[in-house]
Design a protein around this motif. Structure first.
Motif, mmCIF file in Angstrom:
data_model
loop_
_atom_site.group_PDB
_atom_site.id
_atom_site.type_symbol
_atom_site.label_atom_id
_atom_site.label_comp_id
_atom_site.label_asym_id
_atom_site.label_seq_id
_atom_site.Cartn_x
_atom_site.Cartn_y
_atom_site.Cartn_z
ATOM 1 N N GLY A 24 68.220 124.371 -8.851
ATOM 2 C CA GLY A 24 68.560 125.398 -7.867
ATOM 3 C C GLY A 24 69.731 124.929 -7.029
ATOM 4 O O GLY A 24 69.839 123.744 -6.706
ATOM 5 N N VAL A 25 70.621 125.865 -6.712
ATOM 6 C CA VAL A 25 71.775 125.554 -5.849
ATOM 7 C C VAL A 25 71.814 126.626 -4.762
ATOM 8 O O VAL A 25 71.553 127.798 -5.032
ATOM 9 C CB VAL A 25 73.097 125.595 -6.664
ATOM 10 N N ASP A 26 72.121 126.217 -3.552
ATOM 11 C CA ASP A 26 72.324 127.195 -2.477
ATOM 12 C C ASP A 26 73.234 126.546 -1.439
ATOM 13 O O ASP A 26 73.257 125.328 -1.306
ATOM 14 C CB ASP A 26 70.996 127.611 -1.821
ATOM 15 N N VAL A 27 73.975 127.393 -0.716
ATOM 16 C CA VAL A 27 74.856 126.836 0.323
ATOM 17 C C VAL A 27 74.090 126.510 1.604
ATOM 18 O O VAL A 27 74.562 125.719 2.399
ATOM 19 C CB VAL A 27 75.981 127.799 0.748
ATOM 20 N N MET A 28 72.937 127.157 1.782
ATOM 21 C CA MET A 28 72.320 127.051 3.102
ATOM 22 C C MET A 28 71.263 125.943 3.152
ATOM 23 O O MET A 28 70.321 125.944 2.370
ATOM 24 C CB MET A 28 71.692 128.399 3.468
ATOM 25 N N PRO A 29 71.410 124.994 4.109
ATOM 26 C CA PRO A 29 70.456 123.888 4.195
ATOM 27 C C PRO A 29 69.006 124.360 4.311
ATOM 28 O O PRO A 29 68.117 123.771 3.697
ATOM 29 C CB PRO A 29 70.877 123.144 5.480
ATOM 30 N N LEU A 30 68.773 125.444 5.057
ATOM 31 C CA LEU A 30 67.395 125.929 5.213
ATOM 32 C C LEU A 30 66.803 126.332 3.856
ATOM 33 O O LEU A 30 65.636 126.056 3.563
ATOM 34 C CB LEU A 30 67.351 127.115 6.192
ATOM 35 N N CYS A 31 67.625 126.975 3.013
ATOM 36 C CA CYS A 31 67.143 127.388 1.683
ATOM 37 C C CYS A 31 66.837 126.162 0.821
ATOM 38 O O CYS A 31 65.840 126.149 0.086
ATOM 39 C CB CYS A 31 68.193 128.241 0.971
ATOM 40 N N ILE A 32 67.691 125.153 0.916
ATOM 41 C CA ILE A 32 67.462 123.934 0.137
ATOM 42 C C ILE A 32 66.138 123.316 0.565
ATOM 43 O O ILE A 32 65.310 122.925 -0.258
ATOM 44 C CB ILE A 32 68.624 122.928 0.383
ATOM 45 N N PHE A 33 65.948 123.262 1.861
ATOM 46 C CA PHE A 33 64.723 122.683 2.408
ATOM 47 C C PHE A 33 63.494 123.436 1.871
ATOM 48 O O PHE A 33 62.563 122.838 1.330
ATOM 49 C CB PHE A 33 64.778 122.741 3.943
ATOM 50 N N ILE A 34 63.508 124.764 1.987
ATOM 51 C CA ILE A 34 62.339 125.559 1.579
ATOM 52 C C ILE A 34 62.094 125.409 0.066
ATOM 53 O O ILE A 34 60.964 125.194 -0.369
ATOM 54 C CB ILE A 34 62.521 127.046 1.966
ATOM 55 N N SER A 35 63.170 125.474 -0.714
ATOM 56 C CA SER A 35 63.019 125.354 -2.174
ATOM 57 C C SER A 35 62.440 123.987 -2.544
ATOM 58 O O SER A 35 61.572 123.887 -3.420
ATOM 59 C CB SER A 35 64.368 125.509 -2.878
ATOM 60 N N GLN A 36 62.919 122.943 -1.873
ATOM 61 C CA GLN A 36 62.425 121.602 -2.196
ATOM 62 C C GLN A 36 60.942 121.472 -1.858
ATOM 63 O O GLN A 36 60.154 120.984 -2.659
ATOM 64 C CB GLN A 36 63.219 120.537 -1.424
ATOM 65 N N VAL A 37 60.582 121.942 -0.663
ATOM 66 C CA VAL A 37 59.181 121.793 -0.235
ATOM 67 C C VAL A 37 58.260 122.592 -1.159
ATOM 68 O O VAL A 37 57.191 122.128 -1.551
ATOM 69 C CB VAL A 37 59.011 122.237 1.240
#
Ligand SMILES: C[S@@+](CC[C@H](N)C(=O)[O-])C[C@H]1O[C@@H](n2cnc3c(N)ncnc32)[C@H](O)[C@@H]1O
Length: 334
Positions: A36-49
């Protein structure tokens, strides 16, 4: 989609606009690896968790220790006017108190799990809601208190993990730009399943201001608009024949770059499924699906199908009908 594209266990799926990680989780459930790739840190955080593996007994133990802590009212004066309007005084105190408790958890994987629980719960007890491009505040009478809501959220998250069970699939999440996936190798993926930003002017950083202030130290990085990139002020000499506002031309230029990258990283015979909505402007509706299908062809894809999945009537500020905007799934093949 994964079934109809015949992606099997051990295969690789990419979502270059992964948001909260729906594609990644669906792939993991089937034992399929994903990026998964996204520009937004919040999205990265949610996807990882959401896609991480956890020791459930450990989560339960930490949960008990969180709620066993004796409440001490924190100083809410540090909060911004927006946060103060968005939550009751009690909720503000609870959020700060539990945020401090969670910050003390040593293991980053467990800390992040409980931080996501705090983010979800804060949204549930907030007067604020996201209305397209803006945050609005509405006073609701029977808003539930934070602590029992947090307990309920954590319980649900742990139950979801139990039901999901352990899966032997890799999930990698990167903060990045879908227009430049140079960190991914050519011909790696069996499928791309994604929902890119729609053609509108949602500034995601503004929309997630509350989450960013409360849980990411106000960190924002660059403002990211829903249309995916270039400055609109930049003189556009592309899509010159298209009758559409400059912002739409910029959007299509960006999407073309993203499609080129998806073409490069897909295996031969690989598939794309892309959910897109039409662009709504005060004076017209821009047929995003047709223009993207044409771009995909120019990039080298075969356009296999355009499936209309939803339609809605759109009006201007004076409630005059502008037209009907469609949502569709585009299917392309390399
Ligand atoms: C429509 S949302 C994706 C929703 C996602 N399917 C989900 O289930 O949450 C579009 C996403 O694209 C991201 N985005 C915007 N510009 C981007 C870019 N240039 N590269 C990668 N991601 C981008 C936004 O941060 C947003 O999370």
């Amino acid at each position: 989609m994964l079934d109809s594209f015949k992606v099997v266990k051990g295969g690789w799926v990419l979502d270059p606009f992964c948001g909260s990680g729906t594609t990644l989780l669906a792939s993991k459930e089937k034992g399929i690896n994903s990026v998964g790739v996204d520009v937004m840190p919040l999205c990265i955080f949610i996807s990882q968790v959401k896609t991480m593996d956890y020791n459930i007994e450990k989560l339960k133990e930490v949960s008990r220790s969180i709620f066993a802590k004796k409440f001490v009212a924190p100083d809410t004066r540090i909060l911004s006017p927006l946060i103060k309007r968005a939550f009751t005084k009690y909720a503000q105190e609870d959020i700060l108190f539990y945020r401090n408790v969670v910050r003390e958890i040593d293991d980053p994987i467990i800390r992040n799990f409980f931080t996501l629980a705090l983010i979800i719960t804060s949204e549930k007890v907030s007067f604020a809601y996201k209305d397209g491009a803006v945050i609005k505040i509405r006073k609701v009478k029977n808003i539930l208190p934070f602590k029992p809501m947090l307990k309920r959220t954590i319980k649900k998250m742990i139950n979801d993990l139990k039901r999901f069970g352990p899966k032997a699939a890799q999930v990698k999440v990167y903060q990045g730009d879908a227009r430049n996936l140079s960190f991914l190798e050519d011909s790696t993926f069996d499928a791309v399943i994604t929902s890119p930003p729609y053609l509108n002017i949602i500034d995601y950083m503004k929309v997630y201001k509350i989450e960013n202030e409360l849980f990411f130290n106000g960190s924002t990085g660059q403002s990211i608009h829903s249309y995916i990139g270039l400055s609109v002020k930049e003189k556009s000499d592309f899509f010159t024949n298209l009758k559409a506002p400059p912002i739409a031309k910029v959007y299509f230029k960006d999407m073309e770059s993203a499609l080129q990258e998806q073409y490069r990283v897909l295996k031969k015979g690989g598939w794309i499924a892309m959910v897109v909505g039409e662009g709504v402007f005060p004076d017209r509706i821009v047929p995003v699906h047709n223009i993207l299908a044409k771009s995909a062809q120019d990039v080298g894809f075969q356009v296999k199908k355009i499936m209309y999945v939803n339609k809605r009537t759109v009006t201007d500020q004076n409630r005059n009908k502008i037209g009907t905007a469609l949502e569709s799934v585009l299917i392309f093949r390399k």
